[in-house]
Scaffold this active site. Structure first.
Site, PDB file in Angstrom:
ATOM      1  N   ASP A  20       5.128   2.934   1.228  1.00 42.24           N
ATOM      2  CA  ASP A  20       4.333   3.663   2.227  1.00 42.24           C
ATOM      3  C   ASP A  20       3.736   4.939   1.629  1.00 42.24           C
ATOM      4  O   ASP A  20       4.332   5.553   0.745  1.00 42.24           O
ATOM      5  CB  ASP A  20       5.244   4.017   3.420  1.00 42.24           C
ATOM      6  N   TRP A  25      -1.887   9.666   0.359  1.00 44.65           N
ATOM      7  CA  TRP A  25      -2.133  10.043  -1.046  1.00 44.65           C
ATOM      8  C   TRP A  25      -3.646  10.189  -1.273  1.00 44.65           C
ATOM      9  O   TRP A  25      -4.099  11.149  -1.890  1.00 44.65           O
ATOM     10  CB  TRP A  25      -1.555   8.954  -1.960  1.00 44.65           C
ATOM     11  N   HIS A  37      -4.700   2.561  -1.865  1.00 41.67           N
ATOM     12  CA  HIS A  37      -4.076   1.244  -2.082  1.00 41.67           C
ATOM     13  C   HIS A  37      -4.215   0.814  -3.542  1.00 41.67           C
ATOM     14  O   HIS A  37      -3.296   0.219  -4.111  1.00 41.67           O
ATOM     15  CB  HIS A  37      -4.699   0.196  -1.149  1.00 41.67           C
ATOM     16  N   ASN A  68       0.027  -4.965  10.395  1.00 40.38           N
ATOM     17  CA  ASN A  68      -1.070  -4.327   9.641  1.00 40.38           C
ATOM     18  C   ASN A  68      -2.455  -4.881   9.975  1.00 40.38           C
ATOM     19  O   ASN A  68      -3.474  -4.274   9.635  1.00 40.38           O
ATOM     20  CB  ASN A  68      -0.832  -4.416   8.122  1.00 40.38           C
ATOM     21  N   TRP A  69      -2.506  -6.037  10.669  1.00 46.78           N
ATOM     22  CA  TRP A  69      -3.818  -6.572  11.094  1.00 46.78           C
ATOM     23  C   TRP A  69      -4.512  -5.606  12.042  1.00 46.78           C
ATOM     24  O   TRP A  69      -5.716  -5.681  12.239  1.00 46.78           O
ATOM     25  CB  TRP A  69      -3.661  -7.919  11.817  1.00 46.78           C
ATOM     26  N   ARG A 188      12.281   3.347   1.068  1.00 46.53           N
ATOM     27  CA  ARG A 188      11.015   3.555   1.762  1.00 46.53           C
ATOM     28  C   ARG A 188      10.422   4.866   1.275  1.00 46.53           C
ATOM     29  O   ARG A 188      11.049   5.922   1.402  1.00 46.53           O
ATOM     30  CB  ARG A 188      11.181   3.596   3.280  1.00 46.53           C
ATOM     31  N   SER A 196      10.670  -0.575  10.256  1.00 40.67           N
ATOM     32  CA  SER A 196       9.379  -1.183  10.591  1.00 40.67           C
ATOM     33  C   SER A 196       9.384  -2.717  10.541  1.00 40.67           C
ATOM     34  O   SER A 196       8.501  -3.334   9.943  1.00 40.67           O
ATOM     35  CB  SER A 196       8.280  -0.634   9.666  1.00 40.67           C
ATOM     36  N   GLU A 207      22.082  -0.339   1.919  1.00 38.90           N
ATOM     37  CA  GLU A 207      22.017   1.123   1.848  1.00 38.90           C
ATOM     38  C   GLU A 207      20.550   1.553   1.957  1.00 38.90           C
ATOM     39  O   GLU A 207      19.683   0.984   1.266  1.00 38.90           O
ATOM     40  CB  GLU A 207      22.591   1.620   0.506  1.00 38.90           C
TER      41      GLU A 207
HETATM   42  C1  FPP Z   1       1.300   1.445   3.303  1.00 39.67           C
HETATM   43  O1  FPP Z   1       0.647   2.664   3.067  1.00 39.67           O
HETATM   44  C2  FPP Z   1       0.840   0.467   2.335  1.00 39.67           C
HETATM   45  C3  FPP Z   1       0.268  -0.741   2.648  1.00 39.67           C
HETATM   46  C4  FPP Z   1       0.057  -1.229   4.009  1.00 39.67           C
HETATM   47  C5  FPP Z   1      -0.202  -1.624   1.562  1.00 39.67           C
HETATM   48  C6  FPP Z   1       0.759  -1.746   0.416  1.00 39.67           C
HETATM   49  C7  FPP Z   1       0.134  -2.543  -0.634  1.00 39.67           C
HETATM   50  C8  FPP Z   1       0.104  -2.221  -1.915  1.00 39.67           C
HETATM   51  C9  FPP Z   1       0.749  -1.038  -2.499  1.00 39.67           C
HETATM   52  C10 FPP Z   1      -0.535  -3.161  -2.864  1.00 39.67           C
HETATM   53  C11 FPP Z   1       0.534  -4.035  -3.483  1.00 39.67           C
HETATM   54  C12 FPP Z   1      -0.096  -5.229  -4.042  1.00 39.67           C
HETATM   55  C13 FPP Z   1       0.560  -6.397  -4.280  1.00 39.67           C
HETATM   56  C14 FPP Z   1      -0.210  -7.558  -4.789  1.00 39.67           C
HETATM   57  C15 FPP Z   1       1.994  -6.564  -4.020  1.00 39.67           C
HETATM   58  P1  FPP Z   1      -0.227   3.288   4.236  1.00 39.67           P
HETATM   59  O2  FPP Z   1      -1.616   2.812   4.075  1.00 39.67           O
HETATM   60  O3  FPP Z   1       0.390   2.962   5.555  1.00 39.67           O
HETATM   61  O4  FPP Z   1      -0.121   4.813   3.923  1.00 39.67           O
HETATM   62  P2  FPP Z   1      -0.178   6.002   5.002  1.00 39.67           P
HETATM   63  O5  FPP Z   1       1.065   5.894   5.824  1.00 39.67           O
HETATM   64  O6  FPP Z   1      -0.171   7.201   4.121  1.00 39.67           O
HETATM   65  O7  FPP Z   1      -1.445   5.851   5.779  1.00 39.67           O
END
Ligand code: FPP
Length: 251
Positions: A20, A25, A37, A68-69, A188, A196, A207
Site C-alpha cells: 500500500d 508516494w 504504481h 479495487n474495481w 502492510r 482489507s 503475526e
Molecule cells: C495500493 O496502493 C496498491 C495497489 C492497489 C496496486 C499494487 C500493485 C503493484 C505494486 C504492482 C505489482 C505488480 C505485479 C505484477 C505483482 P494505493 O494505490 O492504494 O496507494 P494509496 O493508498 O497511497 O493511494
C-alpha cells in the site's frame, strides 16, 4: 494448518504483503498515481528477489483486490496494463530462478490477453520447486471462503461428504493456498492498520507487521526490519507464554 512445531521457526516460511502507498508516494512528488504504481513494481521486483535469496518458501502479494474495481477507470486500466507488461518482462527470469507463479482470485474478470498471460506464466512455472510466488488479483477473502463453501455444499449435495464432516480442517482444504503453510508474517506498508479482506481465513495466527513506509520506498533494509521484528515475536497458538518457553527449552 498450524501445528506446535511452528513455534520453533525463526524465519517465516510464508510471507504475505499488502503493498500500500503507491498513490501517496506519487502525490508527494506531484506525479500521477500511475507513476506510483510503476515505482511500486520496482519495489515488488526487489522484494521478490530478496525473498528468493532468503529462501522464503512462499510469498503472497496483494496486487489487486476485488474492491479495487471501484477506482477511476483510467487507474484500473493502467494497473491492468502494468500487470501485463510486468508479467511479460519478469516471467522468464522468475522461471530461471525456479519460482513457481500462481494467481489467486477470480481472473475471469480480466481481458483475454491478460488471462492468457496469467495462464502462460502459471503453466511455464508449475513444476518449479523454488519459491512459491502467489499474486492475488481480483481477490477477496470473503470471496475465497464463499467459493470454498459452495464447493463443499456441492459435495454434500452429491453425497460425497456428510455435513458432520465439515470442520475447520475440511474448509482449510477448500480455500486458496491450502497446499502451503499458513502465512507466518503479514506485512502492510503505507501506514494503514487493517487486513482489507486479504486471506482472512488463512491469517488466523499470522503475526501482523505494519509500517508507515510507502510501498515504493519499501526496500531490502525495510524488509530486514520486518524479519527482525518477526523473530522477536513469541508465537503461542493459543498456549500460554510459559508453556511456549518450556517447550522451547525441551526442544
Ligand atoms: C495500493 O496502493 C496498491 C495497489 C492497489 C496496486 C499494487 C500493485 C503493484 C505494486 C504492482 C505489482 C505488480 C505485479 C505484477 C505483482 P494505493 O494505490 O492504494 O496507494 P494509496 O493508498 O497511497 O493511494
Amino acid at each position: 494448518m498450524e501445528n506446535d512445531s511452528k513455534q520453533q521457526i525463526i524465519k517465516p516460511e510464508h510471507i504475505v504483503i499488502v503493498m500500500d502507498g503507491n498513490g501517496r508516494w506519487a502525490k508527494k512528488r506531484f506525479m500521477p498515481r500511475t507513476a506510483g504504481h510503476k515505482a511500486g513494481v520496482k519495489s515488488t521486483r526487489k522484494i521478490v528477489e530478496t525473498c528468493v535469496e532468503n529462501k522464503i518458501e512462499a510469498l503472497t502479494l496483494f496486487a489487486f483486490s476485488s474492491e479495487n474495481w471501484k477506482r477511476p477507470d483510467q487507474e484500473v486500466s493502467s494497473l491492468m496494463e502494468l500487470f501485463l507488461t510486468t508479467l511479460q518482462s519478469e516471467v522468464k527470469k522468475l522461471h530461471e530462478q525456479s519460482v513457481c507463479i500462481r494467481f489467486i482470485g477470480d481472473c475471469t474478470a480480466f481481458s483475454d490477453k491478460l488471462q492468457k498471460s496469467i495462464k502462460q506464466a502459471e503453466d511455464l512455472t508449475v513444476n518449479n520447486t523454488g519459491m512459491n510466488l502467489n499474486i492475488a488479483v481480483n481477490y477477496g477473502g470473503r470471496w475465497d471462503i464463499a467459493t470454498a463453501c459452495r464447493a463443499i455444499a456441492e459435495k454434500v449435495q452429491a453425497s460425497e461428504i456428510k455435513t458432520s464432516d465439515i470442520d475447520a480442517e475440511l474448509i482449510n482444504q477448500y480455500v486458496t493456498l491450502s497446499d502451503l503453510p499458513d502465512p507466518d508474517l503479514f506485512i502492510r506498508t503505507g501506514g494503514e492498520q487493517r487486513i482489507s479482506n486479504f486471506l482472512i481465513w488463512q491469517l488466523a495466527y499470522t503475526e501482523l507487521y505494519f509500517t508507515d513506509v510507502l510501498w515504493p520506498d519499501f526496500d531490502e533494509n525495510e524488509f530486514d526490519k520486518a524479519l527482525g521484528w518477526f523473530v522477536n515475536r513469541q508465537r503461542r497458538f493459543g498456549k500460554t507464554g510459559d508453556q511456549v518457553e518450556q517447550a522451547n527449552k525441551v526442544n
